[in-house]
Design a protein around this motif. Structure first.
Motif, PDB file in Angstrom:
ATOM      1  N   ARG A 163      33.092 -33.534   1.693  1.00 19.64           N
ATOM      2  CA  ARG A 163      34.511 -33.895   1.335  1.00 19.64           C
ATOM      3  C   ARG A 163      33.110 -34.879   1.041  1.00 19.64           C
ATOM      4  O   ARG A 163      31.990 -35.988   1.817  1.00 19.64           O
ATOM      5  CB  ARG A 163      35.441 -35.167   2.147  1.00 19.64           C
ATOM      6  CG  ARG A 163      35.120 -35.173   3.245  1.00 19.64           C
ATOM      7  CD  ARG A 163      36.595 -35.705   3.423  1.00 19.64           C
ATOM      8  NE  ARG A 163      36.499 -36.524   4.884  1.00 19.64           N
ATOM      9  CZ  ARG A 163      36.353 -37.637   5.337  1.00 19.64           C
ATOM     10  NH1 ARG A 163      36.258 -38.555   4.109  1.00 19.64           N
ATOM     11  NH2 ARG A 163      36.352 -38.065   6.040  1.00 19.64           N
ATOM     12  N   ARG A 210      32.536 -39.425  -0.275  1.00 20.54           N
ATOM     13  CA  ARG A 210      32.411 -40.838  -0.639  1.00 20.54           C
ATOM     14  C   ARG A 210      31.799 -40.889  -1.627  1.00 20.54           C
ATOM     15  O   ARG A 210      30.484 -41.172  -1.288  1.00 20.54           O
ATOM     16  CB  ARG A 210      32.735 -41.109  -0.119  1.00 20.54           C
ATOM     17  CG  ARG A 210      33.242 -42.861  -0.018  1.00 20.54           C
ATOM     18  CD  ARG A 210      33.878 -43.726   1.099  1.00 20.54           C
ATOM     19  NE  ARG A 210      32.788 -43.860   2.083  1.00 20.54           N
ATOM     20  CZ  ARG A 210      33.425 -44.054   3.228  1.00 20.54           C
ATOM     21  NH1 ARG A 210      34.659 -44.391   4.048  1.00 20.54           N
ATOM     22  NH2 ARG A 210      31.914 -44.970   4.263  1.00 20.54           N
ATOM     23  N   LYS A 220      42.114 -42.029 -14.459  1.00 18.41           N
ATOM     24  CA  LYS A 220      42.982 -41.703 -13.291  1.00 18.41           C
ATOM     25  C   LYS A 220      42.983 -40.158 -14.005  1.00 18.41           C
ATOM     26  O   LYS A 220      42.235 -39.375 -13.691  1.00 18.41           O
ATOM     27  CB  LYS A 220      43.807 -41.992 -12.626  1.00 18.41           C
ATOM     28  CG  LYS A 220      45.183 -40.884 -11.960  1.00 18.41           C
ATOM     29  CD  LYS A 220      46.035 -41.305 -11.125  1.00 18.41           C
ATOM     30  CE  LYS A 220      46.557 -40.453 -10.018  1.00 18.41           C
ATOM     31  NZ  LYS A 220      47.914 -40.827  -9.236  1.00 18.41           N
ATOM     32  N   GLU A 267      40.581 -37.116 -12.460  1.00 17.73           N
ATOM     33  CA  GLU A 267      41.364 -35.820 -12.349  1.00 17.73           C
ATOM     34  C   GLU A 267      40.688 -34.163 -12.953  1.00 17.73           C
ATOM     35  O   GLU A 267      39.990 -34.046 -12.397  1.00 17.73           O
ATOM     36  CB  GLU A 267      42.917 -35.785 -12.481  1.00 17.73           C
ATOM     37  CG  GLU A 267      43.596 -36.847 -11.663  1.00 17.73           C
ATOM     38  CD  GLU A 267      45.321 -36.735 -11.660  1.00 17.73           C
ATOM     39  OE1 GLU A 267      45.501 -36.113 -12.432  1.00 17.73           O
ATOM     40  OE2 GLU A 267      45.860 -37.165 -11.197  1.00 17.73           O
ATOM     41  N   GLU A 273      43.831 -32.578  -6.536  1.00 13.13           N
ATOM     42  CA  GLU A 273      44.371 -33.343  -5.725  1.00 13.13           C
ATOM     43  C   GLU A 273      43.044 -33.322  -4.700  1.00 13.13           C
ATOM     44  O   GLU A 273      43.257 -34.030  -3.411  1.00 13.13           O
ATOM     45  CB  GLU A 273      45.557 -32.188  -4.920  1.00 13.13           C
ATOM     46  CG  GLU A 273      44.828 -30.713  -5.097  1.00 13.13           C
ATOM     47  CD  GLU A 273      45.322 -30.149  -5.511  1.00 13.13           C
ATOM     48  OE1 GLU A 273      45.863 -29.151  -5.638  1.00 13.13           O
ATOM     49  OE2 GLU A 273      45.714 -30.249  -7.218  1.00 13.13           O
ATOM     50  N   ASP A 274      41.688 -32.826  -5.256  1.00 13.75           N
ATOM     51  CA  ASP A 274      40.413 -33.146  -4.354  1.00 13.75           C
ATOM     52  C   ASP A 274      40.039 -34.270  -4.758  1.00 13.75           C
ATOM     53  O   ASP A 274      38.968 -35.077  -3.892  1.00 13.75           O
ATOM     54  CB  ASP A 274      39.820 -31.963  -5.324  1.00 13.75           C
ATOM     55  CG  ASP A 274      40.073 -30.776  -5.299  1.00 13.75           C
ATOM     56  OD1 ASP A 274      40.645 -30.586  -3.795  1.00 13.75           O
ATOM     57  OD2 ASP A 274      39.327 -30.178  -5.658  1.00 13.75           O
ATOM     58  N   SER A 276      40.998 -38.543  -5.313  1.00 10.90           N
ATOM     59  CA  SER A 276      41.837 -40.110  -4.611  1.00 10.90           C
ATOM     60  C   SER A 276      40.786 -41.140  -4.851  1.00 10.90           C
ATOM     61  O   SER A 276      39.237 -41.031  -4.732  1.00 10.90           O
ATOM     62  CB  SER A 276      42.387 -39.894  -3.419  1.00 10.90           C
ATOM     63  OG  SER A 276      41.109 -40.027  -2.328  1.00 10.90           O
ATOM     64  N   TYR A 277      40.861 -42.173  -4.731  1.00 14.33           N
ATOM     65  CA  TYR A 277      40.041 -43.923  -4.597  1.00 14.33           C
ATOM     66  C   TYR A 277      40.485 -44.718  -4.075  1.00 14.33           C
ATOM     67  O   TYR A 277      41.848 -45.001  -3.637  1.00 14.33           O
ATOM     68  CB  TYR A 277      39.778 -44.024  -6.628  1.00 14.33           C
ATOM     69  CG  TYR A 277      41.079 -44.116  -7.388  1.00 14.33           C
ATOM     70  CD1 TYR A 277      41.765 -45.416  -7.061  1.00 14.33           C
ATOM     71  CD2 TYR A 277      41.632 -43.675  -8.040  1.00 14.33           C
ATOM     72  CE1 TYR A 277      42.854 -45.636  -7.794  1.00 14.33           C
ATOM     73  CE2 TYR A 277      43.426 -43.715  -8.717  1.00 14.33           C
ATOM     74  CZ  TYR A 277      43.641 -44.620  -9.061  1.00 14.33           C
ATOM     75  OH  TYR A 277      44.882 -44.261  -9.314  1.00 14.33           O
ATOM     76  N   PHE A 278      39.901 -45.940  -3.810  1.00 20.76           N
ATOM     77  CA  PHE A 278      40.255 -46.886  -2.921  1.00 20.76           C
ATOM     78  C   PHE A 278      38.941 -48.498  -3.827  1.00 20.76           C
ATOM     79  O   PHE A 278      38.101 -47.831  -4.477  1.00 20.76           O
ATOM     80  CB  PHE A 278      39.648 -46.128  -1.408  1.00 20.76           C
ATOM     81  CG  PHE A 278      38.492 -46.617  -1.044  1.00 20.76           C
ATOM     82  CD1 PHE A 278      37.615 -47.371  -0.566  1.00 20.76           C
ATOM     83  CD2 PHE A 278      37.911 -45.428  -1.035  1.00 20.76           C
ATOM     84  CE1 PHE A 278      36.197 -46.837  -0.542  1.00 20.76           C
ATOM     85  CE2 PHE A 278      36.361 -45.124  -0.683  1.00 20.76           C
ATOM     86  CZ  PHE A 278      35.618 -45.901  -0.602  1.00 20.76           C
ATOM     87  N   ASN A 317      37.265 -41.034  -3.295  1.00 21.65           N
ATOM     88  CA  ASN A 317      36.254 -39.225  -2.594  1.00 21.65           C
ATOM     89  C   ASN A 317      36.818 -38.506  -3.147  1.00 21.65           C
ATOM     90  O   ASN A 317      37.664 -38.620  -3.493  1.00 21.65           O
ATOM     91  CB  ASN A 317      37.759 -39.322  -1.936  1.00 21.65           C
ATOM     92  CG  ASN A 317      38.023 -41.510  -0.429  1.00 21.65           C
ATOM     93  OD1 ASN A 317      36.566 -41.039  -0.294  1.00 21.65           O
ATOM     94  ND2 ASN A 317      38.469 -42.008  -0.817  1.00 21.65           N
ATOM     95  N   ARG A 353      37.228 -34.340  -2.288  1.00 20.13           N
ATOM     96  CA  ARG A 353      37.042 -32.862  -1.515  1.00 20.13           C
ATOM     97  C   ARG A 353      36.715 -31.938  -1.243  1.00 20.13           C
ATOM     98  O   ARG A 353      37.239 -31.056  -2.251  1.00 20.13           O
ATOM     99  CB  ARG A 353      38.591 -32.779  -1.051  1.00 20.13           C
ATOM    100  CG  ARG A 353      39.225 -32.107   0.221  1.00 20.13           C
ATOM    101  CD  ARG A 353      40.483 -31.841   0.089  1.00 20.13           C
ATOM    102  NE  ARG A 353      41.235 -31.362  -0.405  1.00 20.13           N
ATOM    103  CZ  ARG A 353      42.320 -31.465  -0.744  1.00 20.13           C
ATOM    104  NH1 ARG A 353      43.847 -31.875  -0.255  1.00 20.13           N
ATOM    105  NH2 ARG A 353      43.435 -30.526  -2.138  1.00 20.13           N
TER     106      ARG A 353
END
Length: 220
Positions: free
Chosen positions: A120, A122, A143, A147, A154-155, A157-159, A170, A172
């Protein structure tokens, strides 16, 4: 009568003017890199054991191939700026247990982790490059674009790391990481962020640079 001293040129500005940097970000030019790498044999030997340990991991092949995409596409003048303006560490001893991490100045740029036998990633980038209105507003994250930029929604995501206009992504799985790195918009954003930090001056992580891993990031 005293003379006015010019401000010191820092970072990649020593090698590329702003127009060249903008053209590289946009993918309009290829940059003429140094013919040879400036290498410290002492530094290379320092991390040979860690590199061999990485090679024993089931994720090693994917890690090195992904770095082979990231390096030439996302870092300007790879050989000329190696170690002193960017670096890659091998199995760094931080609490999140990465496989490799790319840094510039004081900033993390890109990190790869084990995910079972896969990996994975980052990415750290500017938030304004991933919002619908180019603002640094967290609620405006695009978003749907994120995607669509990976194999499965679903692979990704973020922060939101601390700091103005900073965004973490992130991803995956190696398939989705490759797809993300195939997006022109994403590569432009990564190039922009990387140049921002390479222009801040000398890399704080020079002592952690692993030449054996960096071999796989070179364009040739």
């Amino acid at each position: 009568m005293g003379t006015t001293s010019r401000p010191r040129t820092t970072g990649v500005r020593q090698f590329l003017d702003l127009e060249q940097q903008r053209d590289w970000i946009a993918g309009k030019i290829d940059l003429p890199d140094a013919g040879d790498r400036s290498e410290s044999l002492e530094q290379r030997f320092k991390y040979v054991a860690r590199f061999e340990k990485l090679l024993s991991r089931p994720q090693a092949g994917e890690v090195l191939e992904i770095l082979g995409l990231y390096g030439p596409n996302c870092i300007p003048l790879l050989r000329k700026t190696e170690r002193y303006y960017w670096s890659v560490s091998c199995l760094p001893s931080t609490s999140d247990k990465p496989l490799v991490r790319v840094n510039a100045s004081w900033m993390e740029l890109f990190t790869l982790y084990a995910q079972g036998d896969d990996i994975r990633a980052r990415f750290i980038v500017h938030l304004s490059d991933f919002t619908t209105d180019r603002s640094a507003t967290p609620s405006r994250v695009d978003k749907p674009f994120l995607e669509q930029s990976v194999a499965m929604p679903e692979d990704v995501s973020y922060f939101f790391p601390r700091g103005a206009d900073i965004f973490g992504i992130n991803v995956r799985g190696s398939v989705s990481i490759r797809k993300l790195l195939g997006s022109r918009r994403v590569v432009r954003a990564i190039r922009t962020f990387n140049l921002t930090h390479m222009n801040r001056g000398r890399n704080a992580y020079q002592a952690s640079h692993c030449y054996s891993v960096a071999d796989y990031m070179q364009a040739d």
